[in-house]
Design a protein around this motif. Structure first.
Motif, PDB file in Angstrom:
ATOM      1  N   GLU A  94       0.865  -1.153  -0.117  1.00  0.00           N
ATOM      2  CA  GLU A  94       0.039  -0.048   0.089  1.00  0.00           C
ATOM      3  C   GLU A  94       0.878   1.242  -0.149  1.00  0.00           C
ATOM      4  O   GLU A  94       0.639   2.308  -0.703  1.00  0.00           O
ATOM      5  CB  GLU A  94      -0.945  -0.173   1.229  1.00  0.00           C
ATOM      6  N   LEU A  95       1.940   1.162   0.790  1.00  0.00           N
ATOM      7  CA  LEU A  95       2.804   2.512   0.873  1.00  0.00           C
ATOM      8  C   LEU A  95       3.560   2.500  -0.558  1.00  0.00           C
ATOM      9  O   LEU A  95       3.721   3.538  -0.773  1.00  0.00           O
ATOM     10  CB  LEU A  95       3.782   2.181   1.870  1.00  0.00           C
ATOM     11  N   GLN A  96       3.863   1.486  -1.123  1.00  0.00           N
ATOM     12  CA  GLN A  96       4.395   1.546  -2.350  1.00  0.00           C
ATOM     13  C   GLN A  96       3.694   2.194  -3.585  1.00  0.00           C
ATOM     14  O   GLN A  96       4.059   3.054  -4.210  1.00  0.00           O
ATOM     15  CB  GLN A  96       4.678   0.008  -2.962  1.00  0.00           C
ATOM     16  N   ALA A  97       2.261   1.957  -3.321  1.00  0.00           N
ATOM     17  CA  ALA A  97       1.411   2.622  -4.478  1.00  0.00           C
ATOM     18  C   ALA A  97       1.382   4.192  -3.970  1.00  0.00           C
ATOM     19  O   ALA A  97       0.913   4.788  -4.822  1.00  0.00           O
ATOM     20  CB  ALA A  97      -0.087   1.843  -4.154  1.00  0.00           C
ATOM     21  N   TRP A  98       1.205   4.342  -2.671  1.00  0.00           N
ATOM     22  CA  TRP A  98       0.918   5.827  -2.358  1.00  0.00           C
ATOM     23  C   TRP A  98       2.077   6.326  -2.720  1.00  0.00           C
ATOM     24  O   TRP A  98       2.001   7.617  -3.041  1.00  0.00           O
ATOM     25  CB  TRP A  98       0.812   5.935  -0.785  1.00  0.00           C
ATOM     26  N   LEU A  99       3.299   6.069  -2.635  1.00  0.00           N
ATOM     27  CA  LEU A  99       4.560   6.779  -3.119  1.00  0.00           C
ATOM     28  C   LEU A  99       4.924   6.781  -4.469  1.00  0.00           C
ATOM     29  O   LEU A  99       5.650   7.691  -4.974  1.00  0.00           O
ATOM     30  CB  LEU A  99       5.848   6.295  -2.313  1.00  0.00           C
ATOM     31  N   GLY A 100       4.272   5.817  -5.176  1.00  0.00           N
ATOM     32  CA  GLY A 100       4.535   5.948  -6.683  1.00  0.00           C
ATOM     33  C   GLY A 100       5.606   4.916  -7.056  1.00  0.00           C
ATOM     34  O   GLY A 100       6.285   5.248  -7.969  1.00  0.00           O
ATOM     35  N   HIS A 101       6.277   4.306  -6.310  1.00  0.00           N
ATOM     36  CA  HIS A 101       7.633   3.428  -6.626  1.00  0.00           C
ATOM     37  C   HIS A 101       7.011   2.516  -7.359  1.00  0.00           C
ATOM     38  O   HIS A 101       6.116   1.738  -7.384  1.00  0.00           O
ATOM     39  CB  HIS A 101       8.140   2.799  -5.056  1.00  0.00           C
ATOM     40  N   ARG A 102       7.996   2.021  -8.361  1.00  0.00           N
ATOM     41  CA  ARG A 102       7.951   1.068  -9.245  1.00  0.00           C
ATOM     42  C   ARG A 102       8.042  -0.438  -8.625  1.00  0.00           C
ATOM     43  O   ARG A 102       7.613  -1.420  -8.992  1.00  0.00           O
ATOM     44  CB  ARG A 102       8.685   1.234 -10.666  1.00  0.00           C
ATOM     45  N   SER A 103       8.997  -0.456  -7.391  1.00  0.00           N
ATOM     46  CA  SER A 103       9.614  -1.775  -6.892  1.00  0.00           C
ATOM     47  C   SER A 103       9.275  -1.583  -5.371  1.00  0.00           C
ATOM     48  O   SER A 103       9.583  -0.487  -4.795  1.00  0.00           O
ATOM     49  CB  SER A 103      10.872  -2.172  -7.386  1.00  0.00           C
ATOM     50  N   PRO A 104       8.673  -2.404  -4.761  1.00  0.00           N
ATOM     51  CA  PRO A 104       8.693  -2.399  -3.344  1.00  0.00           C
ATOM     52  C   PRO A 104       9.970  -2.271  -2.812  1.00  0.00           C
ATOM     53  O   PRO A 104      10.029  -1.718  -1.621  1.00  0.00           O
ATOM     54  CB  PRO A 104       8.046  -3.797  -2.973  1.00  0.00           C
ATOM     55  N   GLU A 105      11.226  -2.973  -3.169  1.00  0.00           N
ATOM     56  CA  GLU A 105      12.657  -2.553  -2.847  1.00  0.00           C
ATOM     57  C   GLU A 105      12.854  -1.159  -2.450  1.00  0.00           C
ATOM     58  O   GLU A 105      13.563  -0.836  -1.410  1.00  0.00           O
ATOM     59  CB  GLU A 105      13.642  -3.275  -3.797  1.00  0.00           C
ATOM     60  N   SER A 106      12.465  -0.333  -3.451  1.00  0.00           N
ATOM     61  CA  SER A 106      12.431   0.965  -3.124  1.00  0.00           C
ATOM     62  C   SER A 106      11.797   1.710  -1.790  1.00  0.00           C
ATOM     63  O   SER A 106      12.316   2.518  -1.285  1.00  0.00           O
ATOM     64  CB  SER A 106      12.056   2.158  -4.452  1.00  0.00           C
ATOM     65  N   THR A 107      10.522   1.136  -1.746  1.00  0.00           N
ATOM     66  CA  THR A 107       9.776   1.702  -0.779  1.00  0.00           C
ATOM     67  C   THR A 107      10.381   1.208   0.545  1.00  0.00           C
ATOM     68  O   THR A 107      10.319   1.861   1.743  1.00  0.00           O
ATOM     69  CB  THR A 107       8.244   0.874  -0.661  1.00  0.00           C
ATOM     70  N   GLN A 108      11.104   0.109   0.808  1.00  0.00           N
ATOM     71  CA  GLN A 108      11.738  -0.446   2.008  1.00  0.00           C
ATOM     72  C   GLN A 108      12.670   0.456   2.335  1.00  0.00           C
ATOM     73  O   GLN A 108      13.060   0.682   3.768  1.00  0.00           O
ATOM     74  CB  GLN A 108      12.417  -1.767   1.662  1.00  0.00           C
ATOM     75  N   HIS A 109      13.265   1.315   1.606  1.00  0.00           N
ATOM     76  CA  HIS A 109      14.435   2.445   2.075  1.00  0.00           C
ATOM     77  C   HIS A 109      13.659   3.499   2.596  1.00  0.00           C
ATOM     78  O   HIS A 109      14.159   4.225   3.387  1.00  0.00           O
ATOM     79  CB  HIS A 109      15.151   2.525   0.705  1.00  0.00           C
ATOM     80  N   TYR A 110      12.371   3.701   2.192  1.00  0.00           N
ATOM     81  CA  TYR A 110      11.784   4.630   2.852  1.00  0.00           C
ATOM     82  C   TYR A 110      11.024   4.391   4.103  1.00  0.00           C
ATOM     83  O   TYR A 110      10.649   5.299   4.899  1.00  0.00           O
ATOM     84  CB  TYR A 110      10.693   5.669   1.951  1.00  0.00           C
ATOM     85  N   ALA A 111      10.374   3.400   4.308  1.00  0.00           N
ATOM     86  CA  ALA A 111       9.572   2.782   5.294  1.00  0.00           C
ATOM     87  C   ALA A 111      10.585   2.173   6.435  1.00  0.00           C
ATOM     88  O   ALA A 111      10.737   1.258   6.893  1.00  0.00           O
ATOM     89  CB  ALA A 111       8.658   1.569   4.807  1.00  0.00           C
ATOM     90  N   LYS A 112      11.108   3.307   7.234  1.00  0.00           N
ATOM     91  CA  LYS A 112      11.930   3.010   8.346  1.00  0.00           C
ATOM     92  C   LYS A 112      10.873   2.705   9.694  1.00  0.00           C
ATOM     93  O   LYS A 112      10.223   3.695   9.928  1.00  0.00           O
ATOM     94  CB  LYS A 112      12.836   4.026   8.694  1.00  0.00           C
ATOM     95  N   ILE A 113      11.331   1.850  10.522  1.00  0.00           N
ATOM     96  CA  ILE A 113      10.630   1.434  11.614  1.00  0.00           C
ATOM     97  C   ILE A 113      11.013   2.522  12.771  1.00  0.00           C
ATOM     98  O   ILE A 113      12.242   2.635  12.750  1.00  0.00           O
ATOM     99  CB  ILE A 113      10.872  -0.188  11.914  1.00  0.00           C
ATOM    100  N   SER A 114      10.184   3.016  13.280  1.00  0.00           N
ATOM    101  CA  SER A 114      10.449   3.764  14.327  1.00  0.00           C
ATOM    102  C   SER A 114      11.064   3.355  15.463  1.00  0.00           C
ATOM    103  O   SER A 114      10.698   2.265  15.838  1.00  0.00           O
ATOM    104  CB  SER A 114       9.144   4.630  14.751  1.00  0.00           C
ATOM    105  N   PRO A 115      11.766   4.106  16.295  1.00  0.00           N
ATOM    106  CA  PRO A 115      12.299   3.566  17.470  1.00  0.00           C
ATOM    107  C   PRO A 115      11.217   2.890  18.491  1.00  0.00           C
ATOM    108  O   PRO A 115      11.707   1.844  19.173  1.00  0.00           O
ATOM    109  CB  PRO A 115      13.178   4.654  18.204  1.00  0.00           C
TER     110      PRO A 115
END
Length: 775
Positions: free
Chosen positions: A600-621
């Motif tokens: 879902e986050l991949q679609a919202w950000l407009g990324h072509r690959s979920p690998e790119s989304t993983q770089h942005y989706a950082k788990i909070s402390p």
């Protein structure tokens, strides 16, 4: 003589000067009789003061000098007041005296002589003319120079009213009407005029009319604008206004619109070998890269050209490059610092001499690699080496490159959000003439950055009408504020971008409302080319016929919000930039209570690959801490049990005689073995001589004692013991089977003790434990 009333008023017909030079005697030499006549007339006659003699015979001797000047005076569109008449008479007197002093008629003066006579500024002019010369004399002399000598070097005369001069030469009504056309167009685009201090456009238009020797806007051609810009013929800050004027003239259909050139486009060939520069321009004109990538590559190739001129002059022709030249280029890039082989350093003075970042080094190497790959593939040059191998990026540089989204701390981001939501007119940066952009536009850009999670380039390229509303899945018809305020969904249309095609995403209604307000107030703007798609579009954030720059967020919006929020523009992760908001929003959506999934986050950000989304989706402390606690890392590796210390046995000396004094609570009994933490049977007690079941009399007597000291000790566990505690009965049976022949602290093995087939696991005091089967 022609009077001012007979000046042409037709703004459509071609303008013709009323001064025909062919009617005059333009002999350059000044006759002796003419020079004597000027001296004999004296100041009173020359200035035509009250008691001058108009019938003096000397006037006939200098008629060929006075007649052109009087004709020019008559052609001037000036009010017929006594003050103006005296100023024009004084101008004629000054001209005649100058001719007498020079010994030559003004027909023989070139542009430089006229420039010295008129002066580089008003003070220089006053220093070489009589004291009685007033301030209105110099504009009249400029008119003489313009009509009689074709002088147009007004950009070298310092500050003076060029609008008044153009009105004097061409007619005030004609000049005002022509300027009015341009100002009407610019005002419709959002330019603010009418203030006393705002004379930029009238001044520039007046200079253009004088330079073009025509007061008609229709005569301002593209070639003329290019000539003015190339020769730098404007003054008083006119170059800055010239761009807007040419766009307005283009909108009127008289010329082509000027090209908006970026810094990369303006990168000159200074220091670049001519042959290398020709190859670079040929490649730039042929490559199919996007506009921005093409310009960046061109700037990098010109930088390589300056390196060639400095270090490898024999490699100025790309045909002479070898693998050794490529190796030398890569080594030079690896040691290059900021400021090396560039033309202008004004934008990074504070960083001069610092090493280039890995990404910058990679860009320089990549540009040259692609350049040679293309010109070899296009068969412009024979293949002498493989660019992919000879110009490959070294591992030492490549290892430092990777996605590095930097999340902004939650407290800082909350303050920036507050600043954006409470933006006021006084917060908006102002120029000399007022705010650069209306507060509604600035607020819309700000909220788009804070809520959309888009790249700055995508924000700058949003199109008019990009916001749509839905209510219960149906489009909202009209502008129902009740629905919009209650529960309507706001959808944002994102244009084609770096990693994909156009798409639509939901955003907060606050963003949609801000954009809607700006769309209502937005002046009509001309369509502009979207450089990524090549389409002619209406950009949403456009004002004064220019789209907001993609760098506007970094240069203006973020500093403005930081000032208002009272937070520094730099944190532990570096400067707060536009792209950091994208990572921050993505991480918060990923760590929300009802979090978005990765897809879902991949679609919202407009990324072509979920690998790119993983770089942005950082788990909070906080999320990571909860997960760490739930995993029970400490509890899995270390267990805490309770120890009872019999202080009576210690104080009475019985402990020294061998009486047990330390009792480990196993839940189902007590172990009195002093070195319990070393016992291999501690998690599956074999009930040796050191063991006392809790239902025994001895254990009951121990618990009845009053003088017991309770303590807790941590016991590190082996892998088998961890499995026995967490993995169920099968692991317990395996542990008991393995220890069946292992001696207990008392000596016998569990098989000799005849222990039961199953054993009760040790309960862990103070720590949550998993299910375990007890013996």
């Amino acid at each position: 003589m022609t009077t001012a009333a007979s000046l042409p008023e037709d703004t459509h017909g071609p303008w013709q000067s009323l001064i025909d030079l062919r009617r005059y005697d333009r002999s350059p030499a000044l006759a002796g009789a003419e020079e004597r006549a000027v001296r004999e007339l004296g100041l009173r006659n020359l200035r035509r003061q009250r008691y001058h003699d108009p019938d003096a015979p000397q006037w006939a001797d200098i008629s060929r000098l006075t007649r052109p000047l009087q004709d020019v005076n008559a052609s001037f569109d000036v009010p017929p007041t006594e003050h103006v008449r005296r100023a024009l008479n004084d101008a004629v007197a000054v001209m005649l005296l100058r001719c007498a002093d020079e010994g030559r008629a003004y027909w023989d003066w070139d542009s430089e002589e006229w420039l010295r006579f008129l002066g580089h500024n008003h003070r220089a002019f006053q220093g070489q003319v009589p004291d009685w010369t007033g301030g209105a004399v110099r504009p009249a002399l400029c008119g003489y120079a313009y009509h009689l000598a074709g002088f147009i070097g007004f950009n070298r005369l310092g500050h003076f009213d060029r609008l008044a001069l153009a009105g004097r030469v061409f007619g005030r009504h004609l000049v005002e009407a022509e300027i009015g056309q341009v100002r009407t167009v610019l005002t419709g685009w959002g330019y603010q005029y009418g203030q006393d201090h705002d004379k930029g456009v009238p001044s520039v238009m007046s200079q253009l009319f004088l330079l073009n020797r025509s007061p008609h806007t229709s005569d301002l051609t593209t070639a003329f604008f290019d000539h003015v810009r190339r020769e730098d013929l404007l003054t008083d800050g006119g170059t800055r206004v010239l761009f807007a004027v040419q766009r307005a003239v283009a909108a009127l259909g008289h010329c082509e619109a000027p090209a908006l050139r970026s810094g990369a486009e303006r990168a000159g060939h200074a220091g670049v070998p001519p042959m290398w520069g020709e190859w670079v321009e040929r490649w730039t004109a042929t490559t199919t890269m996007t506009h921005r990538s093409r310009l960046h590559s061109r700037a990098a190739l010109l930088k390589a050209g300056r390196w060639v001129a400095d270090q490898q002059p024999e490699a100025a022709d790309p045909a002479t490059w070898t693998r050794q030249t490529c190796a030398a280029w890569i080594a030079a890039v690896d040691r290059m610092t900021i400021g090396d082989y560039v033309v202008r350093t004004s934008s990074f003075q504070e960083r001069l001499g610092q090493p280039l970042q890995a990404e910058s080094k990679a860009g320089l190497v990549r540009a040259v690699r692609v350049f040679f790959r293309d010109i070899q593939d296009w068969e412009w040059l024979p293949r002498r080496f493989d660019p992919q191998r000879a110009l490959a990026l070294p591992r030492s540089i490549n290892a430092l490159i990777g996605p590095r989204p930097r999340v902004i701390a939650d407290d800082v981001w909350a303050k920036l959000l507050w600043a954006g939501l409470n933006l006021e007119a006084h917060d908006v940066p102002r120029g000399k003439a007022g705010p650069v952009y209306p507060v509604e536009l600035v607020r819309a850009v700000t909220l788009t950055w804070l809520f959309s999670g888009q790249r700055s380039n995508e924000i700058a390229r949003l199109r008019l009408g990009c916001v749509r509303w839905q209510h219960d899945g149906d489009p909202v018809v009209g502008n129902s504020t009740q629905i919009l305020a209650r529960d309507a969904v706001c959808l944002l249309d994102v244009p084609a971008h770096k990693t994909g095609t156009a798409f639509t995403k939901p955003v907060d209604p606050l963003l949609g409302q801000a954009i809607t307000i700006w769309q209502v107030l937005r002046p009509s703007q001309p369509k502009r080319t979207d450089k990524r798609t090549g389409e002619q579009v209406d950009f949403l954030f456009s004002y004064r016929a220019r789209a907001v720059s993609s760098g506007y967020i970094n240069s203006t919006i973020i500093p403005m919000l930081c000032r208002k929020a009272g937070v520094p523009a730099v944190d532990a992760r570096g400067s707060i930039t536009s792209h950091r908001a994208r990572s921050t929003i993505a991480s918060q959506l990923y760590n929300a209570k009802e979090a978005m999934t990765l897809f879902e986050l991949q679609a919202w950000l407009g990324h072509r690959s979920p690998e790119s989304t993983q770089h942005y989706a950082k788990i909070s402390p906080n999320t990571l801490t909860k997960a760490y606690e739930d995993a029970g890392y400490f509890a899995r590796n270390v267990r805490t049990i309770e120890v009872l210390v019999d202080r009576d046995a210690v104080t009475s000396g019985a402990a020294a005689a061998g009486e047990p004094w330390q009792h480990y609570d196993l839940g189902h009994g007590y172990c009195t073995y002093t070195f319990f933490e070393q016992c291999q049977h501690r998690m599956a007690c074999a009930r040796c001589d050191f063991y006392s079941p809790k239902d025994s009399t001895r254990a009951q007597l121990l618990e009845a004692k009053d003088n017991l000291q309770r303590m807790a000790v941590s016991i590190p566990l082996t892998e088998d013991e961890q499995a026995a505690l967490t993995d169920g009965q099968t692991a317990i049976d395996q542990l008991l089977s393995r220890l069946a022949d292992t001696p207990t602290p008392a000596g016998p093995t569990p098989r000799q003790i005849t222990a039961p087939g199953t054993a009760q696991l040790l309960p862990i005091v103070g720590v949550r434990q998993g299910k375990a089967t007890q013996a």
